[in-house]
Design a protein around this motif. Structure first.
Motif, PDB file in Angstrom:
ATOM      1  N   ILE A  82      86.873  60.363  75.989  1.00  0.00           N
ATOM      2  CA  ILE A  82      86.296  59.018  76.030  1.00  0.00           C
ATOM      3  C   ILE A  82      87.208  58.055  76.771  1.00  0.00           C
ATOM      4  CG2 ILE A  82      85.731  57.020  74.588  1.00  0.00           C
ATOM      5  CD1 ILE A  82      84.641  58.998  72.511  1.00  0.00           C
ATOM      6  N   VAL A  83      88.505  58.109  76.465  1.00  0.00           N
ATOM      7  CA  VAL A  83      89.457  57.206  77.122  1.00  0.00           C
ATOM      8  C   VAL A  83      89.497  57.466  78.627  1.00  0.00           C
ATOM      9  CG1 VAL A  83      91.901  56.610  77.320  1.00  0.00           C
ATOM     10  CG2 VAL A  83      90.872  56.892  75.056  1.00  0.00           C
ATOM     11  N   LEU A  84      89.564  58.726  79.019  1.00  0.00           N
ATOM     12  CA  LEU A  84      89.641  59.061  80.439  1.00  0.00           C
ATOM     13  C   LEU A  84      88.359  58.686  81.182  1.00  0.00           C
ATOM     14  CD1 LEU A  84      91.415  62.553  80.250  1.00  0.00           C
ATOM     15  CD2 LEU A  84      92.370  60.435  81.172  1.00  0.00           C
ATOM     16  N   VAL A  85      87.214  59.014  80.600  1.00  0.00           N
ATOM     17  CA  VAL A  85      85.941  58.729  81.273  1.00  0.00           C
ATOM     18  C   VAL A  85      85.696  57.230  81.374  1.00  0.00           C
ATOM     19  CG1 VAL A  85      83.433  58.944  81.079  1.00  0.00           C
ATOM     20  CG2 VAL A  85      84.878  60.927  80.684  1.00  0.00           C
ATOM     21  N   CYS A  86      85.926  56.495  80.296  1.00  0.00           N
ATOM     22  CA  CYS A  86      85.688  55.049  80.328  1.00  0.00           C
ATOM     23  C   CYS A  86      86.651  54.331  81.272  1.00  0.00           C
ATOM     24  CB  CYS A  86      85.792  54.467  78.920  1.00  0.00           C
ATOM     25  SG  CYS A  86      84.436  54.953  77.822  1.00  0.00           S
ATOM     26  N   THR A  87      87.889  54.798  81.327  1.00  0.00           N
ATOM     27  CA  THR A  87      88.870  54.165  82.211  1.00  0.00           C
ATOM     28  C   THR A  87      88.541  54.421  83.678  1.00  0.00           C
ATOM     29  OG1 THR A  87      90.593  54.412  80.525  1.00  0.00           O
ATOM     30  CG2 THR A  87      91.305  54.005  82.782  1.00  0.00           C
ATOM     31  N   THR A  88      88.452  55.686  84.047  1.00  0.00           N
ATOM     32  CA  THR A  88      88.180  56.014  85.452  1.00  0.00           C
ATOM     33  C   THR A  88      86.758  55.620  85.848  1.00  0.00           C
ATOM     34  OG1 THR A  88      87.505  58.269  84.819  1.00  0.00           O
ATOM     35  CG2 THR A  88      89.810  57.917  85.391  1.00  0.00           C
ATOM     36  N   GLY A  89      85.799  55.778  84.941  1.00  0.00           N
ATOM     37  CA  GLY A  89      84.412  55.449  85.260  1.00  0.00           C
ATOM     38  C   GLY A  89      84.207  53.966  85.491  1.00  0.00           C
ATOM     39  N   SER A  90      84.817  53.124  84.664  1.00  0.00           N
ATOM     40  CA  SER A  90      84.653  51.677  84.835  1.00  0.00           C
ATOM     41  C   SER A  90      85.311  51.192  86.120  1.00  0.00           C
ATOM     42  CB  SER A  90      85.242  50.934  83.633  1.00  0.00           C
ATOM     43  OG  SER A  90      86.618  51.239  83.467  1.00  0.00           O
ATOM     44  N   ILE A 145      88.573  68.581  82.123  1.00  0.00           N
ATOM     45  CA  ILE A 145      87.340  69.240  82.560  1.00  0.00           C
ATOM     46  C   ILE A 145      86.134  68.420  82.115  1.00  0.00           C
ATOM     47  CG2 ILE A 145      85.946  71.328  82.422  1.00  0.00           C
ATOM     48  CD1 ILE A 145      88.463  72.900  81.887  1.00  0.00           C
ATOM     49  N   TYR A 146      86.144  67.974  80.860  1.00  0.00           N
ATOM     50  CA  TYR A 146      85.048  67.144  80.371  1.00  0.00           C
ATOM     51  C   TYR A 146      84.938  65.854  81.183  1.00  0.00           C
ATOM     52  CZ  TYR A 146      84.673  70.048  76.154  1.00  0.00           C
ATOM     53  OH  TYR A 146      84.470  71.081  75.275  1.00  0.00           O
ATOM     54  N   THR A 147      86.075  65.273  81.529  1.00  0.00           N
ATOM     55  CA  THR A 147      86.066  64.042  82.319  1.00  0.00           C
ATOM     56  C   THR A 147      85.396  64.258  83.667  1.00  0.00           C
ATOM     57  OG1 THR A 147      88.110  63.302  81.248  1.00  0.00           O
ATOM     58  CG2 THR A 147      87.511  62.238  83.316  1.00  0.00           C
ATOM     59  N   ALA A 148      85.713  65.373  84.316  1.00  0.00           N
ATOM     60  CA  ALA A 148      85.084  65.682  85.597  1.00  0.00           C
ATOM     61  C   ALA A 148      83.580  65.898  85.441  1.00  0.00           C
ATOM     62  CB  ALA A 148      85.734  66.918  86.208  1.00  0.00           C
ATOM     63  N   LEU A 149      83.166  66.470  84.322  1.00  0.00           N
ATOM     64  CA  LEU A 149      81.748  66.750  84.102  1.00  0.00           C
ATOM     65  C   LEU A 149      80.947  65.489  83.782  1.00  0.00           C
ATOM     66  CD1 LEU A 149      81.811  70.014  81.937  1.00  0.00           C
ATOM     67  CD2 LEU A 149      81.056  69.799  84.299  1.00  0.00           C
ATOM     68  N   TYR A 150      81.511  64.604  82.969  1.00  0.00           N
ATOM     69  CA  TYR A 150      80.759  63.474  82.450  1.00  0.00           C
ATOM     70  C   TYR A 150      80.966  62.185  83.235  1.00  0.00           C
ATOM     71  CZ  TYR A 150      80.683  66.684  78.457  1.00  0.00           C
ATOM     72  OH  TYR A 150      80.545  67.796  77.652  1.00  0.00           O
ATOM     73  N   SER A 151      81.958  62.127  84.119  1.00  0.00           N
ATOM     74  CA  SER A 151      82.226  60.897  84.863  1.00  0.00           C
ATOM     75  C   SER A 151      81.077  60.464  85.769  1.00  0.00           C
ATOM     76  CB  SER A 151      83.511  61.051  85.682  1.00  0.00           C
ATOM     77  OG  SER A 151      84.642  61.004  84.845  1.00  0.00           O
ATOM     78  N   PRO A 152      80.393  61.375  86.491  1.00  0.00           N
ATOM     79  CA  PRO A 152      79.273  60.915  87.331  1.00  0.00           C
ATOM     80  C   PRO A 152      78.216  60.136  86.562  1.00  0.00           C
ATOM     81  CG  PRO A 152      79.871  63.147  87.923  1.00  0.00           C
ATOM     82  CD  PRO A 152      80.665  62.812  86.702  1.00  0.00           C
ATOM     83  N   PHE A 153      77.846  60.618  85.381  1.00  0.00           N
ATOM     84  CA  PHE A 153      76.882  59.888  84.558  1.00  0.00           C
ATOM     85  C   PHE A 153      77.425  58.511  84.180  1.00  0.00           C
ATOM     86  CE2 PHE A 153      76.267  58.716  80.077  1.00  0.00           C
ATOM     87  CZ  PHE A 153      74.929  58.326  80.117  1.00  0.00           C
ATOM     88  N   ALA A 154      78.690  58.452  83.756  1.00  0.00           N
ATOM     89  CA  ALA A 154      79.290  57.180  83.347  1.00  0.00           C
ATOM     90  C   ALA A 154      79.361  56.204  84.519  1.00  0.00           C
ATOM     91  CB  ALA A 154      80.688  57.428  82.779  1.00  0.00           C
ATOM     92  N   ILE A 155      79.698  56.694  85.689  1.00  0.00           N
ATOM     93  CA  ILE A 155      79.813  55.822  86.865  1.00  0.00           C
ATOM     94  C   ILE A 155      78.460  55.225  87.229  1.00  0.00           C
ATOM     95  CG2 ILE A 155      80.279  55.823  89.348  1.00  0.00           C
ATOM     96  CD1 ILE A 155      82.440  57.959  88.765  1.00  0.00           C
ATOM     97  N   MET A 156      77.426  56.054  87.248  1.00  0.00           N
ATOM     98  CA  MET A 156      76.109  55.561  87.629  1.00  0.00           C
ATOM     99  C   MET A 156      75.561  54.572  86.607  1.00  0.00           C
ATOM    100  SD  MET A 156      74.349  58.995  89.248  1.00  0.00           S
ATOM    101  CE  MET A 156      72.994  58.051  89.935  1.00  0.00           C
ATOM    102  N   LEU A 157      75.832  54.798  85.322  1.00  0.00           N
ATOM    103  CA  LEU A 157      75.359  53.867  84.301  1.00  0.00           C
ATOM    104  C   LEU A 157      76.131  52.556  84.345  1.00  0.00           C
ATOM    105  CD1 LEU A 157      73.532  53.310  81.858  1.00  0.00           C
ATOM    106  CD2 LEU A 157      75.296  54.313  80.407  1.00  0.00           C
TER     107      LEU A 157
END
Length: 277
Positions: A82-90, A145-157
């Motif tokens: 969550i921390v990695l995806v929200c940080t890099t995605g935002s 690995i999870y960050t790489a998988l879920y980041s595209p969805f987070a970025i687009m949203l």
């Protein structure tokens, strides 16, 4: 006539919602029902009420699945993801929303492609690469690995949230002497916080329930996640169904409680993310 039509429409709507609610709650109700039964009654008829309530199913499931350790592993994995995806995605979403990028269509195609691509395509190369680097049984490495998988969805949203913020807010903050980093952290992030919360809930749910990657890259007994530990409760030829049902209910409960507590913010976040970018 219009009043009658509106009442009929209202009744049909409530009927459809009631049917959908029953379909949604049926698996959970069945899980709770069978978690309280002995194994013989589950095999005989999983739809009947329990003759005797077996509370010891939960204590045995907790001990045999080692939930004290495995749930901690799942929590650490979900939190780091969550921390990695929200940080890099935002950060990425903010740049894509505020900068004119000529190759935006190519980036969109890439994000959609990576979102829909099955993980099985990358599983073997990832495993051999991680084995060479000594990252097998490393929870933080799996979160990458999870960050790489879920980041595209987070970025687009999240991009849709940043697009909905008027540029005048940033310009006024810059005129007042704020740096671009201060504009992002002090102005933009508080405004798009419902979107970040939505992303955090969805990514946390995905990470908590993910099985294939977790069972491939986390093989040591003290690194296994809760979902994998439930799978390990069933043997090759036998299965203790009352214990498996109780263990599954234990895993589901934290997610259900969290969603109930944050459902209003989650629904607001999903509705806000529907703004067309």
């Amino acid at each position: 006539m219009r009043l009658v039509e509106s009442k009929v429409t209202l009744y049909l709507t409530y009927t459809a919602l009631a049917i959908l609610l029953a379909i949604t709650l049926f698996p959970i109700a069945l899980l709770v029902l069978n978690a309280l039964k002995p194994a013989a009654q589950i095999v005989q008829n999983p739809l009947t009420l329990p003759d005797t309530i077996r509370w010891d199913n939960f204590t045995r499931a907790w001990q045999d699945a080692r939930f004290g350790r495995t749930m901690l592993n799942s929590a650490m994995l979900a939190a780091s993801t969550i921390v990695l995806v929200c940080t890099t995605g935002s950060l990425t979403a903010y740049v894509l929303a505020r900068r004119k990028i000529k190759s935006w269509k190519i980036i969109t195609f890439y994000l959609l492609g990576t979102t829909t691509a099955p993980i099985q395509l990358f599983l073997f190369p990832l495993y051999f690469g991680f084995a060479k680097l000594g990252l097998i049984n490393n929870i933080l490495a799996v979160s990458l690995i999870y960050t790489a998988l879920y980041s595209p969805f987070a970025i687009m949203l999240l991009r849709t949230y940043f697009l909905a913020v008027p540029k005048e807010l940033e310009e006024s903050a810059l005129i007042d002497g704020a740096s671009h980093w201060q504009v992002f952290t002090k102005v933009m992030l508080p405004i798009v916080s419902p979107g970040i919360l939505t992303v955090a809930l969805i990514i946390g749910l995905y990470s908590w329930n993910e099985f294939l990657i977790a069972t491939t890259f986390l093989q040591k007994a003290d690194r296994v996640t809760a979902v994998v530990s439930v799978f390990l409760l069933s043997g090759q030829y036998t299965a203790d169904w009352e214990e498996i049902m109780a263990a599954a209910l234990i895993i589901v409960l934290p997610i259900v409680v969290l969603f109930v507590l944050l459902q209003r913010r989650f629904i607001e976040g999903m509705a806000g993310g529907a703004v067309k970018g």
